[in-house]
Design an enzyme around this catalytic site. Structure first.
Site, PDB file in Angstrom:
ATOM      1  N   GLY A   1      26.605  81.290  26.510  1.00 57.15           N
ATOM      2  CA  GLY A   1      27.156  80.166  27.045  1.00 57.15           C
ATOM      3  C   GLY A   1      28.218  80.313  28.240  1.00 57.15           C
TER       4      GLY A   1
ATOM      5  N   VAL B   1      24.056  80.055  24.413  1.00 59.57           N
ATOM      6  CA  VAL B   1      24.450  79.994  23.228  1.00 59.57           C
ATOM      7  C   VAL B   1      25.713  80.961  22.977  1.00 59.57           C
ATOM      8  CG1 VAL B   1      23.931  80.370  20.646  1.00 59.57           C
ATOM      9  CG2 VAL B   1      22.281  79.410  22.196  1.00 59.57           C
ATOM     10  N   CYS B   2      26.846  80.550  22.198  1.00 54.25           N
ATOM     11  CA  CYS B   2      28.108  81.257  22.135  1.00 54.25           C
ATOM     12  C   CYS B   2      28.535  82.249  23.310  1.00 54.25           C
ATOM     13  CB  CYS B   2      27.936  82.231  21.008  1.00 54.25           C
ATOM     14  SG  CYS B   2      29.281  82.972  20.496  1.00 54.25           S
ATOM     15  N   GLN B   3      28.574  83.584  23.325  1.00 51.34           N
ATOM     16  CA  GLN B   3      29.187  84.037  24.574  1.00 51.34           C
ATOM     17  C   GLN B   3      27.898  83.912  25.654  1.00 51.34           C
ATOM     18  OE1 GLN B   3      28.070  88.311  24.204  1.00 51.34           O
ATOM     19  NE2 GLN B   3      29.849  89.005  25.446  1.00 51.34           N
TER      20      GLN B   3
END
Lengths: 357, 308
Positions: free
Chosen positions: A152, A148-150
């Site tokens: 990722g 998720v987000c960073q």
């Protein structure tokens, strides 16, 4: 001004209505007890130096046979429980209801002793250990990894370094190209000397990051939110939902200085994934080494990670890789918490994961 | 209607203030761990913001008196009042975003000025300082004057950076006002409520702000404010470090070095553990191979004995 058709009577009624609602909100706030989050039952499989691996069993949520488990790697910024904020709108519970056991890595709160933790410590040590523990627990050799987000970006790097450990890779609202013209976060911060920041504070204070995020939409995060609070506080259920989100927004852990500087330099400054010069420790990240299928999920209205930033991944992967995109009609957080997204995103991820089973 | 509303507003806010006071009092009576101070803070913010919202509404209502509809001039005047309010709110945001308390700033400068006056005007102060320096020779290199001069310089640099930043904020407000006017004149649906006006304003302001963020001038000004704040913070920490050091106490920089060494040791330990784990796997493989070989040798030996 033919468009403005405010009448004295309407205004009068609206103001009095607003005041009545304010009184109700006032009463609601006084009735609230602790704002609880992360209510889904789980088992802590592993704990070490602030890191915790949470295991969620899908059995209580579905009668159908279980599907392959998912390992969730959240960002270092903010806390993982955004995925399980509210019992009625829990991304975690929706994935469990699809039949997937979940392993969620909780990075904890870095303290002053953690200021030299770098990206290699996070990926090669902490993430690798978490994945190893999850694989051992599930008795599998490779796992479905969801970043998720960073988180990722961390998941992407891990998958490139250890492709044999990954069954399928799901990236949600993950930035890849940090230099897209619409990247407001980079625009706001790229002239700030990150070394000076770290020399001053050691670990980067979470409040500094929260304020930077709020600075991107100042009125929405201040006046608008405080006025919206009145609508939200007309009953305890919606007040709790609103305040859970507020609790999460303000629960921003300090960032380990070394990892923060590395991420700033590699991603925000050098755009290293795009220029193929990403390195974790001494190891170069070659996205062409990725072997597992990739699902890239992003929000159409994401102001923190613009869709173009996520979609840039496609051009960096091997030509023969199984790559899909899923655009969600939502913003950065809406992808995980909006009622509309929750009806589609977990089901889509599950369907994609099972497409070859 | 307007007179009634104003009276009602005043009565309402008196009531709200009383409620907040009662609440605050009741919080004071409870155990610290039960204190719903966050909820109280939220309520305070909510009431403050609502007061601004309702008062803008009351002003609008007053202007609507004796008018059949809206003209551009009337709207401009209302927007000008509104701009003032927003300007103050934006400055509050600015102070909060830069995490700097101007009261502290003023107090600090006052303290420095007083200490300078003391040094210059009071002979006893110099004597006391000399006595301290004789007692603690390590203190004799403290240059009070250069320290205070540096702090004043840094404070001034910060103030200058804030002034430039405030200009950027004024530009944003101007741009937001222009956007707001366009937005309400081009609105597809008629604006029939204060809430609708508010929504147009929030979109206009945040749109203007988002556009400003992408400009080089804004980015440079924002970075300059942040750097000036960091310089000031870093210098005050350095002073603290020096003082701690002079009194033989552990300093922040000393602790940082310890953490750095601890981290290096930790990395080494992990690397050794990893090597040991790999060695263990190799050992297990070799042990298995050895066991296989022993088994084969045994079979061969058995066959050999049988053959004999």
């Amino acid at each position: 001004m033919k468009n403005v058709s405010l009448t004295p009577l309407n205004l009068h009624t609206e103001i009095l209505d607003h005041l009545t609602r304010l009184s109700t909100a006032h009463m609601t706030l006084q009735q609230l007890d602790e704002i609880d989050t992360a209510n889904t039952a789980c088992e802590i499989l592993y704990e070490h130096e602030g890191l915790a691996l949470r295991y969620y069993d899908a059995s209580p949520f579905t009668n159908a046979p279980k599907k392959a488990p998912i390992f969730i790697c959240y960002a270092l910024v903010n806390r993982w429980y955004m995925l399980d904020l509210d019992p009625d709108r829990s991304f975690v519970q929706h994935l469990l209801a699809e039949g997937h056991d979940l392993y969620v890595l909780d990075w904890g709160y870095p303290d002053v002793t953690d200021q030299f933790l770098d990206l290699s410590d996070y990926i090669d040590d902490r993430l690798a250990t978490g994945i190893e523990q999850a694989c051992n627990h599930a008795d599998i050799s490779k796992i479905n990894l969801l970043g998720v987000c960073q988180g990722g970006v961390l998941a992407l790097c891990f998958s490139a370094l250890y492709p044999k450990r990954i069954n399928r890779l799901i990236l949600c609202v993950t930035p890849v190209d940090f230099h897209t013209p619409d990247n407001a976060l980079r625009a706001l911060t790229h002239q700030i000397d990150a070394v000076k920041l770290s020399n001053t504070f050691g670990n980067i204070p979470g409040r500094f990051l929260s304020q930077t995020f709020a600075h991107l939409t100042p009125l929405k995060q201040s006046i608008d939110k405080q006025l919206h609070l009145i609508s939200a506080c007309q009953n305890t259920t919606s007040a709790k939902r609103f305040l859970r989100m507020e609790k999460w927004i303000n629960d921003c852990p300090d960032q380990a200085a070394a990892a923060f500087l590395e991420f700033q330099n590699l991603c925000f400054k050098d755009n290293a994934l795009m220029s193929n010069c990403m390195k974790i420790g001494s190891q170069a990240i070659d996205l062409k080494a990725l072997k597992s299928p990739v699902l890239n999920v992003f929000g159409k209205h994401d102001h923190l990670v613009p869709p173009a930033s996520s979609k840039a991944l496609k051009g960096l992967l091997p030509a023969n890789i199984d790559y899909s995109e899923y655009e969600v009609e939502a913003g950065h957080i809406g992808v995980f918490v909006s009622a509309k997204s929750l009806k589609t995103v977990p089901a889509h991820i599950s369907k994609w994961l099972c497409s070859d089973e | 209607v307007i007179g009634d509303l104003k009276n009602q507003l005043d009565a309402f806010y008196q009531q709200q203030n009383q409620l907040l006071s009662d609440w605050l009092h009741s919080v004071g009576q409870t155990e610290p761990h039960d204190s719903p101070m966050d909820a109280l803070n939220l309520a305070t913010k909510m009431v403050t913001q609502s007061e601004a919202f309702a008062r803008i509404g009351a002003t609008l209502l007053e202007r609507l008196q004796n008018k059949d509809g809206w003209d551009a001039e009337g709207l401009d005047s209302i927007i000008a009042d509104f701009e003032q309010l927003i300007h103050h709110t934006a400055l509050d945001q600015l102070k909060s975003a830069t995490q700097f308390d101007s009261k502290w700033q003023t107090a600090f400068i006052k303290l420095i000025q007083q200490s300078e006056q003391l040094t210059q005007q009071q002979p006893w102060f110099q004597s006391a300082k000399n006595a301290w320096e004789a007692l603690l020779p390590n203190l004799n290199h403290i240059n009070w004057h250069s320290r205070t001069t540096r702090i004043v310089q840094l404070t001034e640099a910060y103030r200058a950076a804030i002034s430039l930043y405030a200009i950027e904020y004024e530009r944003i407000t101007e741009s937001a006002i222009a956007r707001f006017k366009v937005s309400i004149s081009k609105s597809e649906s008629p604006i029939e409520s204060l809430k609708s006006l508010h929504d147009h304003w929030v979109a206009a302001y945040d749109g203007a702000h988002a556009e400003a963020i992408l400009s080089d001038t804004y980015q440079a000004t924002y970075a300059a404010v942040t750097h000036a704040y960091l310089d000031l913070t870093e210098y005050s920490q350095r002073l603290m470090n020096e003082t701690f050091e002079q009194f033989g106490l552990c300093t922040q920089s000393g602790m940082t070095k310890v953490f750095e060494r601890q981290h290096a040791t930790r990395k080494e330990l992990l690397s050794v553990q990893k090597a040991l784990k790999e060695q263990q796997v190799l050992n297990d493989t070799l042990a298995k191979q050895l066991a296989d070989l022993e088994h084969k040798v045994m079979i061969l030996a058995t066959h050999s004995i049988d053959d004999q």
